[in-house]
Design a protein around this motif. Structure first.
Motif, mmCIF file in Angstrom:
data_model
loop_
_atom_site.group_PDB
_atom_site.id
_atom_site.type_symbol
_atom_site.label_atom_id
_atom_site.label_comp_id
_atom_site.label_asym_id
_atom_site.label_seq_id
_atom_site.Cartn_x
_atom_site.Cartn_y
_atom_site.Cartn_z
ATOM 1 N N ALA A 172 -46.924 37.257 13.351
ATOM 2 C CA ALA A 172 -48.545 37.336 13.623
ATOM 3 C C ALA A 172 -49.004 38.906 14.089
ATOM 4 O O ALA A 172 -49.971 38.924 13.769
ATOM 5 N N ASP A 173 -48.155 39.552 14.858
ATOM 6 C CA ASP A 173 -48.386 40.955 15.205
ATOM 7 C C ASP A 173 -48.583 41.711 13.681
ATOM 8 O O ASP A 173 -49.704 42.558 13.671
ATOM 9 N N GLU A 174 -47.631 41.508 12.831
ATOM 10 C CA GLU A 174 -47.767 42.421 11.808
ATOM 11 C C GLU A 174 -49.070 41.910 10.695
ATOM 12 O O GLU A 174 -49.577 42.895 10.218
ATOM 13 N N ILE A 175 -49.403 40.722 10.789
ATOM 14 C CA ILE A 175 -50.497 40.404 10.073
ATOM 15 C C ILE A 175 -51.560 40.794 10.765
ATOM 16 O O ILE A 175 -52.712 41.442 9.884
ATOM 17 N N HIS A 176 -51.758 40.760 11.956
ATOM 18 C CA HIS A 176 -52.952 41.467 12.888
ATOM 19 C C HIS A 176 -52.981 43.153 12.375
ATOM 20 O O HIS A 176 -54.022 43.531 12.366
ATOM 21 N N ARG A 196 -59.038 25.551 14.988
ATOM 22 C CA ARG A 196 -58.773 24.292 14.067
ATOM 23 C C ARG A 196 -60.016 23.630 13.435
ATOM 24 O O ARG A 196 -60.022 23.238 12.310
ATOM 25 N N ALA A 197 -60.858 23.243 14.472
ATOM 26 C CA ALA A 197 -61.817 22.631 13.901
ATOM 27 C C ALA A 197 -63.045 23.098 12.726
ATOM 28 O O ALA A 197 -63.607 22.483 12.054
ATOM 29 N N GLN A 198 -62.788 24.600 12.909
ATOM 30 C CA GLN A 198 -63.436 25.259 11.650
ATOM 31 C C GLN A 198 -62.576 25.521 10.463
ATOM 32 O O GLN A 198 -63.019 26.028 9.589
ATOM 33 N N GLY A 199 -61.408 25.002 10.674
ATOM 34 C CA GLY A 199 -60.474 25.070 9.443
ATOM 35 C C GLY A 199 -59.475 25.779 9.431
ATOM 36 O O GLY A 199 -58.563 26.129 8.453
ATOM 37 N N MET A 200 -59.183 26.720 10.710
ATOM 38 C CA MET A 200 -58.009 27.471 10.816
ATOM 39 C C MET A 200 -57.017 26.781 11.376
ATOM 40 O O MET A 200 -56.994 26.619 12.721
ATOM 41 N N MET A 201 -55.914 26.513 10.698
ATOM 42 C CA MET A 201 -54.889 25.605 11.120
ATOM 43 C C MET A 201 -53.961 26.573 12.188
ATOM 44 O O MET A 201 -53.790 27.743 11.872
ATOM 45 N N PRO A 202 -53.227 26.119 13.162
ATOM 46 C CA PRO A 202 -52.219 26.642 13.838
ATOM 47 C C PRO A 202 -51.133 26.786 13.297
ATOM 48 O O PRO A 202 -50.581 26.246 12.477
ATOM 49 N N PHE A 203 -50.339 28.079 13.398
ATOM 50 C CA PHE A 203 -49.125 28.520 12.834
ATOM 51 C C PHE A 203 -48.102 28.598 13.786
ATOM 52 O O PHE A 203 -46.979 29.115 13.306
ATOM 53 N N TYR A 255 -53.902 35.473 19.173
ATOM 54 C CA TYR A 255 -52.711 34.581 19.502
ATOM 55 C C TYR A 255 -53.148 33.115 19.217
ATOM 56 O O TYR A 255 -52.497 32.094 18.842
ATOM 57 N N ALA A 256 -54.532 33.141 20.147
ATOM 58 C CA ALA A 256 -54.876 31.580 20.314
ATOM 59 C C ALA A 256 -55.488 31.161 19.113
ATOM 60 O O ALA A 256 -55.637 29.737 18.753
ATOM 61 N N ILE A 257 -55.882 31.856 18.200
ATOM 62 C CA ILE A 257 -56.527 31.508 16.933
ATOM 63 C C ILE A 257 -55.415 31.480 15.964
ATOM 64 O O ILE A 257 -55.333 29.987 15.290
ATOM 65 N N VAL A 258 -54.508 32.126 15.731
ATOM 66 C CA VAL A 258 -53.485 32.010 14.619
ATOM 67 C C VAL A 258 -52.285 31.189 15.088
ATOM 68 O O VAL A 258 -51.732 30.432 14.161
ATOM 69 N N LEU A 259 -52.126 31.363 16.255
ATOM 70 C CA LEU A 259 -50.830 30.529 16.537
ATOM 71 C C LEU A 259 -51.097 29.372 17.302
ATOM 72 O O LEU A 259 -50.508 28.158 17.039
#
Length: 717
Positions: free
Chosen positions: A692-696, A676-683, A667-671
């Motif tokens: 998010a659970d179903e993508i997981h 973000r500094a590594q390029g993973m934008m928050p959703f 959740y911390a990474i995806v949502l």
């Protein structure tokens, strides 16, 4: 109006940097992009400050100036015009004509089998290499992902200096992608130029790598730069990625000061704000739909060629999406466009897209051909649709066009219930006979080569698998095609097992060089296509080989390492082998009598044991759909079957390799955007917790599949 040209006499209006950035910004809204990707765009943005670039100098300010050179990086219009020896590779393509051809023939079809390794240097980049090196007075200049720039001694392989522009990955998803690609640099009068994934053009000292100036090119919250700058006439030319919701342009900067000289917008903007020139007012008449200007497009992300004979800059534009009306031309998307080098004033255009065949345009090479008994100065190109065009370079007049591979009627695909693609339609064993849409057209950005000795163009293409169909086999293969542009017919072709391979180099030694996604680097006879030499480098090759001469010794230089945009959104097995994707990013130089080469040993990291799958199958299925909709598969590959490692140091991690702590922090990474500094934008706010659970769940499913498939010797317990 397909295949038309138009002329105008008025130059583009000049604008300050602040005004350009203001034009780049406009009111935004949440929109759905390609493959259902959700883009949430804010109402207004400010240009964040860029981090000050740092230079790592192996040679400090004492880098030696080669004998006979006025200064390191001493490239001028006069020098490029008189370069006939082949000693240097001064500009992209080897000359302003961008033929990817060298007059060198010390290495030739009689002795190429004696090539061996002269030197190598490991560039240690997790995203591989896609650039074309430049070689000037004994120094190699090369860029790598995140727009790192290297200067390397061309005889010894010794690093002279390295520059890191500190490209930011946190502006947005598009910029996070573009930062992973860098197709090269330009060099002019002692300066090295590189574009960045966060929309800057930077000038460096060729002697030391010290940053001299930087200028904004586009809005980093919207897009970024992946292509190599081009130089001519004291100017630096650069474009950027632009499809839906981003307005494309090509920009010319003063090579010395970095001042913006002119900008040609490839598509019209908001009519309420007025048009920059009459040509754009005319172009606006070819668009329709509600608020069509917000869709934009027409990116100039790679193909730029300066023609010294006509003093025109020729460039190719990309498509736009979505298509409200297939009858729209949407100028100048899907076009080859020419503007005057001094002012950016429009000269002509030629549209390669048709209503049902939206295209992107790639490498443009110039030549002087005898056609129907008449000498013609021509521009040659083959866009994504795979039609080879020969145009009059001065006027854009169509001289000839012919498909490189069998093509069918696009309505055939539509009749089967599928959506229209950007490429030609389907016939049995035709180039788009792909019910599952696993075809990517015929051409992409990898440059072709025109050889004035054989009068053939050597084109890297993608083609349908021919002969017996293998069940479940990937439907496309790669191909190196020798094409006669006058007779409009193939001379020979060589099939490759993978669709993504390198650009092409041909030489006066009757040789054609090309690398493959398998890691092979090959030399073929230019007249017959016979393979004469091959070396297994151990790394997938997606970049562009060049050749040069120092002290009467010819070198053949190739960057290796699995790279490019394909590795982000396509399946890894389509563009690399199980071993070649793990090979290092290296620069390899070969010469006659060099040493034997043994590729570095590859270590395939084990897939860690995933957490227990607690979600039902229908949640996994929905997770795959959400991953496509939110464009997760646009970075982490089509079915999360990508890089084969958990790389966070500038790479894009393979989610199947997530360590336990990453699963715990989902959740911390995806949502929440903790990465973000590594390029993973928050959703957060775009994606629900349930989604998010179903993508997981889908990630865990793919991780278990990979874990069970690996041999026990690689880590499965």
């Amino acid at each position: 109006m397909a295949h038309q040209r138009a002329t105008a006499s008025l130059p583009l209006g000049k604008a300050s940097t602040a005004a350009i950035i203001d034009c780049l910004r406009r009111p935004k809204r949440a929109m759905v992009g390609p493959a259902g990707a959700v883009f949430v765009l804010i109402a207004s943005v400010s240009m964040p400050g860029h981090a000050i670039a740092q230079t790592t100098n192996a040679a400090a300010d004492t880098a030696p100036t080669p004998a006979g050179a006025a200064q390191p990086g001493d490239v001028t219009s006069e020098r490029v015009a008189r370069e006939r020896s082949g000693d240097d590779w001064l500009v992209k393509g080897g000359s302003f004509y961008q033929n990817q051809f060298s007059p060198l023939k010390t290495v030739n079809d009689k002795n190429v089998a004696k090539l061996g390794l002269a030197w190598s240097i490991n560039l240690d980049n997790p995203m591989g290499l896609t650039a074309e090196p430049l070689v000037i007075d004994g120094v190699v200049y090369l860029s790598a992902p995140r727009s790192l720039v290297y200067a390397i001694d061309a005889v010894s392989g010794r690093l002279l200096w390295k520059f890191d522009p500190k490209t930011r990955l946190d502006y947005g998803q598009d910029g996070s992608e573009t930062a992973r690609i860098s197709r090269g640099v330009a060099v002019w009068t002692g300066r090295v130029y590189v574009g960045t994934g966060d929309c800057r053009l930077i000038a460096l000292s060729a002697a030391t790598g010290r940053r001299l100036w930087e200028a904004p090119v586009c809005d980093p919250t919207e897009t970024g730069i992946t292509g190599a700058p081009r130089v001519a006439d004291g100017k630096v030319f650069i474009g950027y990625e632009a499809e839906s919701f981003v307005r494309g342009s090509i920009v010319a900067f003063d090579a010395t000061s970095g001042k913006e000289l002119w900008r040609f917008w490839t598509v019209p903007g908001d009519p309420a704000k007025g048009f920059e020139n009459p040509i754009l007012a005319q172009a606006a008449q070819t668009w329709s739909g509600k608020e069509w200007w917000k869709e934009s497009g027409g990116g100039v992300w790679d193909a730029i060629t300066f023609d010294p004979a006509t003093r025109l800059v020729l460039f190719g534009t990309s498509k736009t999406q979505p298509y409200h009306n297939p009858g729209d031309q949407r100028l100048f998307t899907g076009c080859i466009v020419a503007v005057h080098v001094d002012t950016g004033r429009f000269a002509w255009y030629f549209r390669t897209s048709t209503p049902l065949r939206q295209s992107e345009n790639f490498h443009i090479t110039l030549a002087d051909l005898t056609i129907d008994g008449k000498r013609r100065h021509v521009a040659m190109t083959a866009p994504r649709v795979g039609t080879f065009y020969v145009l009059d370079a001065a006027t854009g007049q169509l001289i000839s066009s012919h498909p490189l591979v069998p093509q069918g009627n696009p309505n055939t695909l539509v009749a089967r219930g599928a959506r229209p693609l950007d490429y030609p339609g389907i016939v049995i064993k035709g180039v788009e006979d792909c019910a599952d849409q696993r075809c990517f057209g015929v051409r992409n950005w990898w440059p072709m080569s025109y050889n004035p000795d054989t009068r053939l163009v050597y084109v890297p293409i993608m083609d349908m698998r021919r002969g017996d169909v293998v069940p479940n086999a990937y439907p496309m293969v790669g191909r190196l095609l020798a094409w006669d542009p006058v007779r409009e017919a193939p001379r020979w072709s060589v099939e490759h097992p993978l669709i993504v391979n390198s650009g092409v180099l041909s030489t006066a030694g009757n040789l054609v060089f090309q690398g493959q996604g398998t890691g092979e680097f090959d030399a073929y006879a230019a007249d017959s296509g016979k393979k004469l030499w091959s070396v297994q480098t151990g790394s997938a090759i997606d970049a562009v080989p060049v050749t040069y001469r120092v002290r009467n010794e010819q070198y053949v230089l190739v960057p290796v390492g699995w790279g490019g945009m394909f590795r982000l959104w396509s399946a890894a097995g389509e563009t690399s082998t199980r071993s070649s994707r793990y090979g290092p990013a290296q620069l390899l130089a070969f010469k006659l009598g060099g040493a034997g080469f043994t590729p570095p040993a590859v270590q395939i990291p084990p897939v860690p044991r995933p957490p227990a799958q607690t979600y039902p199958p229908d949640a996994v299925t929905r997770g795959h759909q959400w991953a496509d909709q939110f464009y997760c598969t646009g970075c982490h590959s089509s079915e999360f079957d990508g890089a084969g490692r958990w790389a966070v140091d500038g790479g894009v991690p393979d989610l199947r390799y997530m360590p336990p702590q990453a699963h715990e922090q989902w959740y911390a990474i995806v949502l929440g955007g903790s990465h973000r500094a590594q390029g993973m934008m928050p959703f957060a706010g775009k994606m629900t917790t349930a989604q998010a659970d179903e993508i997981h769940a889908y990630v865990i499913d793919r991780a278990w599949a990979a874990y069970k498939a690996q041999p026990a010797s690689e880590g499965r317990d």
